[in-house]
Scaffold this motif. Structure first.
Motif, PDB file in Angstrom:
ATOM      1  N   GLY A 100      -2.198 -16.090  11.931  1.00 29.69           N
ATOM      2  CA  GLY A 100      -1.780 -14.724  11.664  1.00 29.69           C
ATOM      3  C   GLY A 100      -2.521 -14.123  10.475  1.00 29.69           C
ATOM      4  N   TRP A 101      -2.610 -12.786  10.451  1.00 28.27           N
ATOM      5  CA  TRP A 101      -3.264 -12.067   9.370  1.00 28.27           C
ATOM      6  C   TRP A 101      -2.241 -11.675   8.315  1.00 28.27           C
ATOM      7  CZ3 TRP A 101      -8.436 -11.476   8.988  1.00 28.27           C
ATOM      8  CH2 TRP A 101      -9.202 -11.716  10.140  1.00 28.27           C
ATOM      9  N   ALA A 102      -2.641 -11.762   7.056  1.00 29.20           N
ATOM     10  CA  ALA A 102      -1.786 -11.338   5.942  1.00 29.20           C
ATOM     11  C   ALA A 102      -2.355 -10.051   5.362  1.00 29.20           C
ATOM     12  CB  ALA A 102      -1.724 -12.408   4.847  1.00 29.20           C
ATOM     13  N   PRO A 103      -1.509  -9.021   5.158  1.00 29.00           N
ATOM     14  CA  PRO A 103      -2.030  -7.752   4.645  1.00 29.00           C
ATOM     15  C   PRO A 103      -2.323  -7.809   3.164  1.00 29.00           C
ATOM     16  CG  PRO A 103       0.336  -7.610   4.922  1.00 29.00           C
ATOM     17  CD  PRO A 103      -0.066  -8.941   5.466  1.00 29.00           C
ATOM     18  N   VAL A 143       3.253   4.445  -3.318  1.00 30.24           N
ATOM     19  CA  VAL A 143       3.483   3.704  -2.087  1.00 30.24           C
ATOM     20  C   VAL A 143       2.381   2.670  -1.921  1.00 30.24           C
ATOM     21  CG1 VAL A 143       4.638   5.683  -1.025  1.00 30.24           C
ATOM     22  CG2 VAL A 143       2.187   5.368  -0.682  1.00 30.24           C
ATOM     23  N   MET A 144       2.608   1.703  -1.017  1.00 30.28           N
ATOM     24  CA  MET A 144       1.657   0.624  -0.772  1.00 30.28           C
ATOM     25  C   MET A 144       0.952   0.862   0.556  1.00 30.28           C
ATOM     26  SD  MET A 144       2.213  -0.916  -3.529  1.00 30.28           S
ATOM     27  CE  MET A 144       1.182  -2.351  -3.313  1.00 30.28           C
ATOM     28  N   ARG A 145      -0.384   0.873   0.534  1.00 28.61           N
ATOM     29  CA  ARG A 145      -1.214   1.111   1.699  1.00 28.61           C
ATOM     30  C   ARG A 145      -1.963  -0.167   2.063  1.00 28.61           C
ATOM     31  NH1 ARG A 145      -6.590   2.513   2.466  1.00 28.61           N
ATOM     32  NH2 ARG A 145      -7.031   3.796   4.318  1.00 28.61           N
ATOM     33  N   VAL A 146      -2.065  -0.461   3.360  1.00 28.32           N
ATOM     34  CA  VAL A 146      -2.818  -1.630   3.817  1.00 28.32           C
ATOM     35  C   VAL A 146      -4.305  -1.345   3.622  1.00 28.32           C
ATOM     36  CG1 VAL A 146      -3.349  -3.157   5.726  1.00 28.32           C
ATOM     37  CG2 VAL A 146      -1.034  -2.265   5.470  1.00 28.32           C
ATOM     38  N   ALA A 147      -4.909  -2.057   2.638  1.00 30.68           N
ATOM     39  CA  ALA A 147      -6.329  -1.860   2.349  1.00 30.68           C
ATOM     40  C   ALA A 147      -7.216  -2.848   3.096  1.00 30.68           C
ATOM     41  CB  ALA A 147      -6.580  -1.975   0.841  1.00 30.68           C
ATOM     42  N   ASP A 148      -6.661  -4.017   3.465  1.00 33.23           N
ATOM     43  CA  ASP A 148      -7.458  -5.028   4.166  1.00 33.23           C
ATOM     44  C   ASP A 148      -6.496  -6.090   4.699  1.00 33.23           C
ATOM     45  OD1 ASP A 148      -9.620  -6.313   5.240  1.00 33.23           O
ATOM     46  OD2 ASP A 148     -10.562  -6.823   3.317  1.00 33.23           O
ATOM     47  N   GLY A 161      -4.972   1.095   6.799  1.00 29.41           N
ATOM     48  CA  GLY A 161      -4.552   2.476   6.599  1.00 29.41           C
ATOM     49  C   GLY A 161      -3.072   2.720   6.775  1.00 29.41           C
ATOM     50  N   GLN A 162      -2.310   1.737   7.276  1.00 29.24           N
ATOM     51  CA  GLN A 162      -0.874   1.931   7.402  1.00 29.24           C
ATOM     52  C   GLN A 162      -0.199   1.749   6.050  1.00 29.24           C
ATOM     53  OE1 GLN A 162      -0.392  -1.008  10.661  1.00 29.24           O
ATOM     54  NE2 GLN A 162       0.553   0.660  11.807  1.00 29.24           N
ATOM     55  N   TYR A 163       1.075   2.121   5.997  1.00 27.86           N
ATOM     56  CA  TYR A 163       1.840   2.073   4.756  1.00 27.86           C
ATOM     57  C   TYR A 163       3.069   1.195   4.951  1.00 27.86           C
ATOM     58  CZ  TYR A 163      -1.078   6.115   3.820  1.00 27.86           C
ATOM     59  OH  TYR A 163      -2.146   6.954   3.648  1.00 27.86           O
ATOM     60  N   LEU A 164       3.539   0.622   3.838  1.00 26.19           N
ATOM     61  CA  LEU A 164       4.695  -0.251   3.894  1.00 26.19           C
ATOM     62  C   LEU A 164       5.969   0.582   3.797  1.00 26.19           C
ATOM     63  CD1 LEU A 164       5.719  -3.143   3.986  1.00 26.19           C
ATOM     64  CD2 LEU A 164       5.618  -3.200   1.489  1.00 26.19           C
ATOM     65  N   GLY A 165       6.761   0.526   4.864  1.00 21.22           N
ATOM     66  CA  GLY A 165       8.018   1.242   4.915  1.00 21.22           C
ATOM     67  C   GLY A 165       9.189   0.297   4.769  1.00 21.22           C
ATOM     68  N   PRO A 166      10.406   0.820   4.844  1.00 18.81           N
ATOM     69  CA  PRO A 166      11.585  -0.039   4.657  1.00 18.81           C
ATOM     70  C   PRO A 166      11.756  -1.082   5.752  1.00 18.81           C
ATOM     71  CG  PRO A 166      12.212   2.199   5.288  1.00 18.81           C
ATOM     72  CD  PRO A 166      10.764   2.241   5.000  1.00 18.81           C
ATOM     73  N   ASP A 167      11.208  -0.840   6.966  1.00 19.97           N
ATOM     74  CA  ASP A 167      11.369  -1.771   8.079  1.00 19.97           C
ATOM     75  C   ASP A 167      10.047  -2.334   8.570  1.00 19.97           C
ATOM     76  OD1 ASP A 167      14.176  -1.374   8.169  1.00 19.97           O
ATOM     77  OD2 ASP A 167      13.844   0.529   9.191  1.00 19.97           O
ATOM     78  N   GLY A 168       8.972  -2.209   7.777  1.00 21.34           N
ATOM     79  CA  GLY A 168       7.668  -2.709   8.198  1.00 21.34           C
ATOM     80  C   GLY A 168       6.595  -1.667   7.940  1.00 21.34           C
ATOM     81  N   LEU A 169       5.481  -1.765   8.682  1.00 21.49           N
ATOM     82  CA  LEU A 169       4.362  -0.862   8.495  1.00 21.49           C
ATOM     83  C   LEU A 169       4.591   0.431   9.253  1.00 21.49           C
ATOM     84  CD1 LEU A 169       1.344  -3.337   8.726  1.00 21.49           C
ATOM     85  CD2 LEU A 169       2.554  -2.535   6.696  1.00 21.49           C
ATOM     86  N   VAL A 170       4.213   1.556   8.618  1.00 20.31           N
ATOM     87  CA  VAL A 170       4.353   2.879   9.240  1.00 20.31           C
ATOM     88  C   VAL A 170       3.030   3.604   9.094  1.00 20.31           C
ATOM     89  CG1 VAL A 170       6.846   3.011   8.822  1.00 20.31           C
ATOM     90  CG2 VAL A 170       5.259   3.862   7.087  1.00 20.31           C
ATOM     91  N   ILE A 202       2.600   8.485   5.769  1.00 21.85           N
ATOM     92  CA  ILE A 202       2.835   8.173   4.362  1.00 21.85           C
ATOM     93  C   ILE A 202       4.183   8.692   3.883  1.00 21.85           C
ATOM     94  CG2 ILE A 202       1.712  10.265   3.477  1.00 21.85           C
ATOM     95  CD1 ILE A 202       0.581   8.558   1.214  1.00 21.85           C
ATOM     96  N   ALA A 203       4.690   9.749   4.549  1.00 24.24           N
ATOM     97  CA  ALA A 203       5.989  10.294   4.159  1.00 24.24           C
ATOM     98  C   ALA A 203       7.126   9.321   4.452  1.00 24.24           C
ATOM     99  CB  ALA A 203       6.235  11.622   4.874  1.00 24.24           C
ATOM    100  N   GLU A 204       6.904   8.340   5.342  1.00 27.88           N
ATOM    101  CA  GLU A 204       7.943   7.369   5.680  1.00 27.88           C
ATOM    102  C   GLU A 204       7.820   6.085   4.856  1.00 27.88           C
ATOM    103  OE1 GLU A 204       7.699   6.651   9.827  1.00 27.88           O
ATOM    104  OE2 GLU A 204       7.957   8.743  10.405  1.00 27.88           O
ATOM    105  N   ALA A 205       6.814   6.036   3.947  1.00 26.20           N
ATOM    106  CA  ALA A 205       6.576   4.825   3.167  1.00 26.20           C
ATOM    107  C   ALA A 205       7.621   4.681   2.057  1.00 26.20           C
ATOM    108  CB  ALA A 205       5.169   4.844   2.555  1.00 26.20           C
ATOM    109  N   THR A 206       7.830   3.447   1.611  1.00 28.11           N
ATOM    110  CA  THR A 206       8.786   3.158   0.541  1.00 28.11           C
ATOM    111  C   THR A 206       8.163   3.484  -0.808  1.00 28.11           C
ATOM    112  OG1 THR A 206       9.806   1.398   1.834  1.00 28.11           O
ATOM    113  CG2 THR A 206      10.164   1.352  -0.548  1.00 28.11           C
ATOM    114  N   ASP A 207       8.917   4.164  -1.669  1.00 27.67           N
ATOM    115  CA  ASP A 207       8.477   4.484  -3.019  1.00 27.67           C
ATOM    116  C   ASP A 207       8.730   3.277  -3.923  1.00 27.67           C
ATOM    117  OD1 ASP A 207       7.788   5.542  -5.431  1.00 27.67           O
ATOM    118  OD2 ASP A 207       9.437   6.980  -5.549  1.00 27.67           O
ATOM    119  N   PHE A 208       7.653   2.686  -4.457  1.00 29.22           N
ATOM    120  CA  PHE A 208       7.782   1.507  -5.311  1.00 29.22           C
ATOM    121  C   PHE A 208       7.795   1.853  -6.790  1.00 29.22           C
ATOM    122  CE2 PHE A 208       6.476  -0.339  -1.359  1.00 29.22           C
ATOM    123  CZ  PHE A 208       7.103  -1.559  -1.339  1.00 29.22           C
ATOM    124  N   ARG A 209       7.782   3.138  -7.105  1.00 27.32           N
ATOM    125  CA  ARG A 209       7.856   3.521  -8.506  1.00 27.32           C
ATOM    126  C   ARG A 209       9.265   3.264  -9.022  1.00 27.32           C
ATOM    127  NH1 ARG A 209       8.083   9.697  -9.804  1.00 27.32           N
ATOM    128  NH2 ARG A 209       9.953   9.260  -8.601  1.00 27.32           N
TER     129      ARG A 209
END
Length: 382
Positions: A126-129, A141-146, A158-167, A170-177
């Motif tokens: 499996g691949w790890a983001p 927010v956290m973006r999948v860079a590789d 290019g996807q973003y980490l949301g509360p239930d996985g990748l989205v 970007i508006a659905e991404a989790t705010d980590f601040r």
């Protein structure tokens, strides 16, 4: 799900045998061991393809040869745990687990095997983001860079980490601040003066809370020092444009410093009534209170003075400003006094004979002494 098979036991060439067939799996090339852990037995019974208790009916069959030791280890009608291992040299890897039941009534065998892992049917790793932080408005927010560590085709980025996985949005991404922290309302209840040489301390009052800490300080008084007796030797006038200087004269000691000044003559002033330089030299050993006056001089004739030069010759001034007054009225304020030389060419000080020119301390800052300050006010151009 386990593969559950009901097979009759039948005599083979070497005794009673049964075949467990796991459809869709390939055991070709494997050396297998079947470990039977019967209840009440201290040591498991181990069947192996190396010793003949197990054999393979390729590609997906495992033939169990029931010898006397195995039959004695299997309680009639009760489930017995089995583990299936793949053996390579000294390495032994568990690849299956389940249970086996033997029943003599009707000569029926019930067997079950749950495959954990079998070489040849395992998928790619499996691949790890790898994430990168991205600002989105006031959020982070956290973006999948590789992707790293996987096998086969790498997933897209290019996807973003949301509360239930990748989205994708970007508006659905989790705010980590982190949230805005609480600013405590700090108050100082008291300051106690300790004897010189004691350690400073600060403690929280018992009534303090995380939101309203209340502090009590204990500060030692400074050691009593000796005030030096400063004397000023005759001043030497230098040619215009030469740098001013001050040196310790002959016979100086730390207790009785003797200062000799070397000051440049002022250059020709701007047009106006002629006037000679007004030189104000101030020395002291302690700071001067805000608004206090240091020195006053009566000017001897009419003059227009545009030039001012201020310099700390001894000691240190930090954040100190001066004001020039004529007959008690401020002509110019905010004149900085620091480590270098402050020069003003638009002072705008118009004097008549007998006018009083005074120099005052203003603003904040500190003076560290003993110190000597020189201010030259001149009607001639610098």
């Amino acid at each position: 799900m386990p593969d559950e098979i009901y097979l009759p036991m039948y005599p083979g060439e070497d005794g009673l045998t049964a075949t467990i067939r796991v459809n869709g799996h390939d055991f070709t090339g494997l050396t297998l061991e079947l470990e039977v852990r019967a209840r009440g037995s201290k040591n498991p019974v181990v069947l192996s393809t190396e010793t003949g208790e197990l054999s393979l009916d390729l590609p997906d069959g495992i033939i169990v040869h029931y010898g006397a030791e195995l039959i004695e280890a299997l309680p009639d009608g009760r489930q017995t745990t089995i583990d299936l291992f793949s053996v390579s040299g000294t390495a032994r890897k568990k690849i299956g687990a389940g249970y086996i039941t033997i029943g003599h009534a009707g000569h029926m065998l019930t067997a079950s095997l749950s495959i954990v892992e079998v070489p040849g049917i395992q998928g790619p790793r499996g691949w790890a983001p790898l994430f990168a932080a991205v600002a989105y408005g006031d959020s982070v927010v956290m973006r999948v860079a590789d992707w790293t560590g996987g096998g086969g085709d790498k997933p897209s980025v290019g996807q973003y980490l949301g509360p239930d996985g990748l989205v994708d949005d970007i508006a659905e991404a989790t705010d980590f601040r982190g949230g805005v922290g609480l600013t405590p309302d700090i108050s100082v209840l008291s300051t106690a003066t300790l004897d010189a040489g004691q350690d400073a301390d600060v403690v929280l009052d018992p009534d303090s809370t995380p939101e309203e800490p209340k502090l009590r300080f204990s500060i030692p008084r400074g050691e009593v020092g000796r005030t030096p007796d400063i004397s000023i030797l005759p001043t030497t006038t230098l040619a215009p444009g030469q740098p001013a200087d001050v040196v310790l004269g002959p016979g100086s000691t730390p207790e009785e410093p003797k200062l000799a000044f070397f000051l440049p003559a002022g250059a020709q002033g701007l047009p106006g009534a002629p006037g000679e330089p007004l030189l104000l030299v101030v020395s002291d050993t302690v700071d001067t209170g805000l608004g206090g006056w240091w020195v006053t001089r009566d000017y001897h004739a009419a003059a227009t003075c545009q030039y001012l030069r201020a310099e700390m010759l001894v000691g240190a001034a930090t954040g100190v400003t001066l004001a020039v007054r004529k007959n008690g009225a401020t002509v110019r304020s905010g004149i900085a006094l620091g480590a270098g030389v402050t020069t003003i060419t638009d002072l705008g000080l118009v004097l008549a004979k007998g006018d009083q020119v005074s120099l005052h301390r203003e603003g904040g800052g500190t003076l560290a002494g003993p110190w000597v300050m020189m201010v030259q006010i001149d009607g001639r151009a610098p």
